[in-house]
Motif scaffolding. Structure first.
Motif, mmCIF file in Angstrom:
data_model
loop_
_atom_site.group_PDB
_atom_site.id
_atom_site.type_symbol
_atom_site.label_atom_id
_atom_site.label_comp_id
_atom_site.label_asym_id
_atom_site.label_seq_id
_atom_site.Cartn_x
_atom_site.Cartn_y
_atom_site.Cartn_z
ATOM 1 N N ARG A 1 17.295 -1.972 7.810
ATOM 2 C CA ARG A 1 16.934 -0.986 6.791
ATOM 3 C C ARG A 1 18.016 -0.932 5.731
ATOM 4 N NH1 ARG A 1 18.726 4.664 7.792
ATOM 5 N NH2 ARG A 1 20.347 4.606 9.405
ATOM 6 N N TYR A 2 17.627 -0.555 4.539
ATOM 7 C CA TYR A 2 18.565 -0.511 3.414
ATOM 8 C C TYR A 2 19.360 0.785 3.387
ATOM 9 C CZ TYR A 2 20.365 -1.094 -1.318
ATOM 10 O OH TYR A 2 21.196 -1.232 -2.396
ATOM 11 N N LYS A 3 18.703 1.894 3.745
ATOM 12 C CA LYS A 3 19.292 3.222 3.536
ATOM 13 C C LYS A 3 20.128 3.673 4.726
ATOM 14 C CE LYS A 3 15.481 4.598 0.521
ATOM 15 N NZ LYS A 3 14.320 5.513 0.344
ATOM 16 N N THR B 1 11.611 -4.723 8.623
ATOM 17 C CA THR B 1 12.288 -3.897 7.628
ATOM 18 C C THR B 1 11.317 -2.948 6.945
ATOM 19 O OG1 THR B 1 13.761 -3.979 5.692
ATOM 20 C CG2 THR B 1 11.971 -5.604 5.766
ATOM 21 N N ASP B 2 11.877 -1.936 6.269
ATOM 22 C CA ASP B 2 11.069 -1.041 5.452
ATOM 23 C C ASP B 2 11.434 -1.180 3.974
ATOM 24 O OD1 ASP B 2 13.565 0.079 5.401
ATOM 25 O OD2 ASP B 2 12.968 2.054 6.133
ATOM 26 N N ASP B 3 12.171 -2.255 3.651
ATOM 27 C CA ASP B 3 12.712 -2.397 2.298
ATOM 28 C C ASP B 3 12.272 -3.738 1.692
ATOM 29 O OD1 ASP B 3 14.900 -1.297 0.297
ATOM 30 O OD2 ASP B 3 15.255 -3.458 0.518
ATOM 31 N N SER C 1 7.447 0.917 9.216
ATOM 32 C CA SER C 1 7.441 2.272 8.668
ATOM 33 C C SER C 1 8.832 2.717 8.204
ATOM 34 C CB SER C 1 6.926 3.248 9.722
ATOM 35 O OG SER C 1 7.086 4.581 9.305
ATOM 36 N N GLU C 2 8.859 3.526 7.165
ATOM 37 C CA GLU C 2 10.111 4.120 6.699
ATOM 38 C C GLU C 2 10.573 5.252 7.612
ATOM 39 O OE1 GLU C 2 9.743 5.433 2.689
ATOM 40 O OE2 GLU C 2 9.584 3.398 1.852
ATOM 41 N N SER C 3 9.707 5.725 8.497
ATOM 42 C CA SER C 3 10.022 6.898 9.328
ATOM 43 C C SER C 3 10.615 6.539 10.685
ATOM 44 C CB SER C 3 8.770 7.751 9.518
ATOM 45 O OG SER C 3 7.781 7.019 10.226
ATOM 46 N N CYS C 4 10.894 5.267 10.938
ATOM 47 C CA CYS C 4 11.450 4.866 12.232
ATOM 48 C C CYS C 4 12.802 5.537 12.458
ATOM 49 C CB CYS C 4 11.605 3.350 12.294
ATOM 50 S SG CYS C 4 10.051 2.446 12.263
ATOM 51 N N ARG D 1 11.832 0.776 15.324
ATOM 52 C CA ARG D 1 11.324 -0.208 14.358
ATOM 53 C C ARG D 1 10.755 -1.429 15.086
ATOM 54 N NH1 ARG D 1 11.719 0.393 9.435
ATOM 55 N NH2 ARG D 1 13.539 1.758 9.548
#
Length: 248
Positions: free
Chosen positions: A10-12, A50-52, A70-73, A79
C-alpha cells in the motif's frame, strides 16, 4: 497443489508513505522483492496485491502481475485474504514488501513446512543480529516452545528477566515476514473485519490467529533479512545490497 506468492503493498503507510516505490540503488523496492519471489515460485505464481494505481502501474511496467484490492484492508494479511477471493490457490505465501534482502530459499522452506503442517499458519524467524537492538520497537520479537509453536510475539524485548545475571544470556529471535496460509485460515482471519485486542496493542497482525485458535508454527530462516521499516533504514539496506551484489 498450487502455491502463489503474494506481496501486499500500500502507498499510504503512516510511518513511510510511498515505501514500496522507494528506489534502493536505483531499483524500486517492490520490484526487488518481486524478483525474489519470482525466483522461488515462478513469475506466473508471483503477485503484488495493492490498492494504489501507482504501484500497480509500476509492477506491470516491469512485466509482473498486480491485483487491485480494497482500500479498507486493516493489515497485509487482510489484503492477502481480499486477493484470495480473486485468485484461487491451495497455499498463499505472504511476503512482506519491505524486505528486499530475503533469501528465496527461505520462501521455499516456508512452502515445504506449510505442506507438511497444512493445519498451521507458518511464519519465519531468525536470531537478532549483533548490530540490531532488541529494544527497537520496529522489530517484532518471537517466543516459541520446544516444537517451535509460537507462544507470543511482541515489540518489547522478550523474553524478559528480573535477574541481571540471567538477562545477559538471553537470545532474541525476530520475526521474518514470510507467512504460509491456506484459504480457510485466510477466510477466518479476514472475516473478523477487526483487529484482535493484542494484535491492536502490538500492531502485529499474526496475533489475531490466537483468538481464532489456529496454531502458528515458526520456522528458522537463513537470517539474511533486513526490513525497511522507516526511511532511516534505507542507507543500511542499500549497503547490504551492494555487499550481496559484490559477491555475485
Amino acid at each position: 497443489m498450487r502455491v502463489v506468492g503474494v506481496i501486499p503493498a500500500r502507498y499510504k503507510s503512516s510511518r513511510f508513505p510511498g515505501k514500496p516505490l522507494i528506489r534502493l540503488n536505483g531499483v524500486p523496492m517492490i520490484i526487488r522483492v518481486v524478483r525474489i519471489v519470482e525466483k522461488a515460485l515462478g513469475k506466473e505464481n508471483t503477485y503484488v496485491a495493492t490498492d494504489d494505481n501507482q504501484i500497480k502501474d509500476l509492477v506491470e511496467s516491469y512485466g509482473y502481475n498486480a491485483i487491485m484490492t480494497s482500500e479498507s484492508c486493516l493489515t497485509g494479511t487482510d489484503r492477502v485474504y481480499d486477493f484470495s477471493k480473486k485468485i484461487d490457490a491451495d497455499i498463499y505465501i505472504n511476503i512482506q514488501g519491505d524486505e528486499p534482502l530475503l533469501n528465496y530459499l527461505d520462501i521455499l522452506k516456508i512452502v515445504n513446512v506449510k505442506k507438511d503442517h497444512f493445519e498451521c499458519v507458518i511464519n519465519g524467524m531468525c536470531d537478532i543480529s549483533e548490530d540490531e537492538n532488541p529494544d527497537n520497537v520496529n522489530i517484532p520479537k518471537v517466543l516459541v516452545n520446544k516444537s517451535n509453536t509460537l507462544i507470543y510475539m511482541s515489540r518489547l524485548a522478550i523474553p524478559g528477566s528480573k535477574s541481571p545475571a540471567i538477562a545477559k544470556d538471553r537470545v532474541f529471535k525476530k520475526q521474518v515476514c514470510i507467512y504460509g496460509f491456506n484459504k480457510i485460515e485466510l477466510a477466518a482471519f479476514g472475516r473478523t473485519e477487526q483487529k484482535a485486542v493484542y494484535e491492536n496493542f502490538e500492531d502485529i497482525e499474526i496475533l489475531r490467529f490466537f483468538d481464532l485458535n489456529i496454531p502458528i508454527k515458526m520456522v528458522e530462516t537463513s537470517g539474511s533479512s533486513y526490513a525497511v521499516d522507516v526511511i532511516e533504514d534505507v542507507k543500511k539496506v542499500e549497503e547490504e545490497l551492494l555487499k550481496l551484489e559484490g559477491k555475485k
